[in-house]
Design a protein around this motif. Structure first.
Motif: not given
Length: 58
Positions: A1-23
């Motif tokens: 996995m490239s550095k960019q792919e890893l950063l994208e996965r981190i940002e996606k998971k962070r957004a998912q976490l924020i949504d789940i916490v809000a719900e």
């Protein structure tokens, strides 16, 4: 996995976490699971890119 792919996965998971916490709240099982998954991604990034850089600078 490239550095960019890893950063994208981190940002996606962070957004998912924020949504789940809000719900469902911070202590919901889903929030805890997503938080742990985000931790793993961040640890992976740190191991591959941050520590390597810090060692070279020292």
């Amino acid at each position: 996995m490239s550095k960019q792919e890893l950063l994208e996965r981190i940002e996606k998971k962070r957004a998912q976490l924020i949504d789940i916490v809000a719900e469902n709240g911070l202590s919901s099982p889903q929030a805890i699971q997503y938080s742990q998954e985000l931790d793993l991604l961040l640890n992976s990034y740190n191991t591959k890119y941050i520590k390597k850089f810090s060692t070279q600078v020292s």
